[in-house]
Enzyme design. Structure first.
Site, short mmCIF file in Angstrom:
data_model
loop_
_atom_site.label_atom_id
_atom_site.label_comp_id
_atom_site.label_asym_id
_atom_site.label_seq_id
_atom_site.Cartn_x
_atom_site.Cartn_y
_atom_site.Cartn_z
N SER A 1 33.81 -17.73 11.62
CA SER A 1 33.41 -18.80 12.53
C SER A 1 31.90 -18.85 12.74
O SER A 1 31.15 -19.10 11.80
CB SER A 1 34.16 -18.62 13.85
OG SER A 1 34.06 -19.77 14.65
N ASP B 1 22.10 -20.82 2.43
CA ASP B 1 21.78 -22.13 1.85
C ASP B 1 20.28 -22.39 1.83
O ASP B 1 19.78 -23.09 0.95
CB ASP B 1 22.48 -23.23 2.63
CG ASP B 1 23.95 -23.35 2.28
OD1 ASP B 1 24.43 -22.55 1.45
OD2 ASP B 1 24.63 -24.24 2.83
N LYS C 1 36.63 -19.64 8.29
CA LYS C 1 37.02 -20.50 9.42
C LYS C 1 35.95 -21.58 9.60
O LYS C 1 34.86 -21.32 10.08
CB LYS C 1 37.15 -19.70 10.72
CG LYS C 1 37.53 -20.55 11.93
CD LYS C 1 37.60 -19.73 13.20
CE LYS C 1 38.04 -20.57 14.40
NZ LYS C 1 37.04 -21.58 14.79
#
Length: 539
Positions: A308, A319, A333
């Site tokens: 999460s 990224d 999640k």
């Protein structure tokens, strides 16, 4: 219709109504298509009433109020939500209060973890597992293994943890007297404790583990997390040359705190996470302040239980090429829950958004046709991961990353798995029990080491408890045994964090992660060049 049936129907009616209009309480721009058809709700309630009436009239045992509450709170409502997805959830008053306490990161009480255990006479007593550093319980000398006999004169035998916890909590500055039984003591020990605010830090360890290499362990994301991370970075100061952020086992928490923590390591304006939902406007969260001061290589350590909000941080730093992700593929999640408060202090955590990493990855793992147990606990790690059906994205500098099924690490490290001997030791709780026996006759200083005499004594303890082992197993696992013995003794004598630090310093996965610091440095340099190229092209 009986009174209990009417009460059950009213409870479900309120719940369905909250599902229907809850979105409008949070955001006035709810699409008209999201409105629940009233006739369908009435039909559903009518069918539920018929089923419930049959149960109430014909069930083998008479239904009391506890049965009614369980049918609604533990049966009908959770079952409906789990048909939707594994993360939509309902909180009854006790669970809702606990959730709010966890989010705040503090409460008023005495500060200790407790757990019920059966003693050798078959009596259930609540036992102290550990005390929070600096808490009233810690300062008073209560230590792990102490069994609670009475609280303010009330016999605690047979109580569960919740009942004991409720008696120990109270207003700041009030007194509570606790009588304990300690191994090696002939008589019970009485403690007069003054309740205080008990902080529950999400950063429990933050220090240099190598010259110039800082380490931050984040256990969960709550209201104080980003502030605690900021304090840790300030403590490291200009000596910081590299950083390990340990998110292993972090189940997530508050999204805004994950965004605020990520902000400290990214460039101002970088996307941290995007969320999209059917009934709400799309939201893009960006770094509002950005990294301050010099840059340094970062490793984020993750495992299969990193989930999460912890995946939001991992995905954002990966990224943007700001950190090397090391460890196991994370939980996966990618659903965001909005908590709607319902009457009587109950709450509905309903999935309202999907979240996407900066490159556009949805990392939610597939849960269709999977039982809740399998979804949470069964992962087939033996098979090599099939990436052919995963979405493929690119980081800022052009590295390939994958969506769907968690955050894939840049460098894979398997978490240590207990062998059969270790499993036997852990299932018998030998380190906790041996700690009580050892400290009944010895003291431990901070320079304590587990020497041959301690190992011989530990062997005698195993024999006295009739715990089977072979000399070969014992000798092969000596390093593991010594670490666990020392860690448990330090938890008791010097506090939980001191014991956790012992275990961390002997952690093979962390030691392996440190070897990837050169790769993290190369990634940081690659990221810098990528940003310089983009800035030049814009000009």
């Amino acid at each position: 219709m009986s009174t209990r049936t009417r009460r059950a129907v009213v409870s479900l009616s309120l719940f369905f109504a909250t599902c229907a209009v809850g979105g409008s309480l949070v955001n006035n721009s709810v699409n008209a298509q999201s409105t629940t058809d009233e006739s369908a709700v009435r039909d559903s309630l009518h069918q539920f009433t018929d089923v419930y009436s049959l149960v109430e009239q014909n069930y083998a045992d008479k239904l009391d109020q506890d049965h009614v509450d369980k049918i609604i709170y533990d049966g009908a409502i959770p079952s409906m939500l789990h048909v939707l997805d594994p993360h939509s959830n309902f909180y009854d008053p006790k669970a809702y209060a606990q959730m709010r306490e966890d989010q705040h990161g503090r409460y008023y009480g005495v500060g200790m973890h407790i757990q019920p255990q059966l003693n050798k006479d078959g009596v259930q007593r609540v036992v102290v597992i550990d005390t929070f550093d600096g808490s009233p319980a810690f300062k008073s000398g209560i230590r792990p293994g102490d069994a609670i006999l009475t609280i303010d004169g009330k016999n605690a035998d047979g109580m569960d943890s919740l009942a004991v916890s409720n008696l120990l909590k109270g207003a700041k500055g009030t007194h509570v007297t606790v009588q304990m039984l300690r191994e090696g003591q002939d008589k019970p020990i009485s403690f007069d404790l003054v309740r205080d605010e008990i902080p529950r830090p999400s950063v429990d360890l933050a220090d240099f583990i190598r010259p110039g290499i800082g380490y931050i362990h984040v256990t969960q994301f709550m209201e104080t997390t980003s502030h605690e991370v900021g304090d840790a970075l300030a403590k490291f100061g200009p000596d910081l040359q590299g950083l390990i952020i340990d998110l292993r086992g972090n189940p997530g928490g508050l999204l805004n705190e994950a965004v605020a923590m990520s902000d400290k390591f990214l460039t101002k304006g970088d996307i941290v996470v995007s969320q999209k939902g059917r009934s709400f406007q799309d939201v893009v969260y960006r770094a509002n302040h950005g990294e301050q001061g010099k840059r340094y290589p970062i490793i984020v350590l993750v495992n299969r239980n990193t989930a999460s909000a912890a995946e939001i941080v991992s995905g954002a730093l990966q990224d943007h090429d700001r950190a090397l992700i090391v460890g196991e593929t994370t939980f996966g999640k990618g659903l965001v829950q909005t908590v709607f408060q319902i009457a009587e202090n109950t709450g509905l955590a309903l999935t309202t958004y999907h979240y996407y990493t900066p490159s556009g990855r949805l990392i939610q793992r597939d849960y269709n046709g999977v039982s809740l147990y399998d979804y949470y606990y069964v992962r087939n790690d033996a098979k090599p991961a099939d990436k052919s059906n995963l979405e493929v994205k690119q980081t800022d500098s052009g590295r390939t990353v994958y969506g769907g099924g968690g955050i894939t690490p840049d460098e894979k490290i398997e978490s240590p798995r207990a062998n059969s001997f270790q499993g036997t030791m852990l299932s018998h709780g030998v380190f906790f029990e041996y700690m009580k026996r050892y400290l009944a006759h010895h003291t431990v200083s901070k320079d304590f080491t587990v020497d041959d005499a301690v190992m011989a004594d530990f062997k005698n303890y195993l024999k006295s408890e009739k715990i089977d082992y072979t000399d070969a197993d014992f000798n092969t696992n000596q390093a593991w045994l010594k670490t666990n013995i020392r860690s448990q003794l330090f938890i008791s004598q010097f506090g939980a964090n001191a014991g956790f630090k012992v275990a961390r310093d002997e952690d093979p996965a962390l030691a392996k992660a440190l070897t990837f610091m050169p790769e993290a440095l190369a990634l940081e340099e690659r990221s810098d060049k990528s940003r310089e190229t983009k800035t030049a092209s814009i000009k």
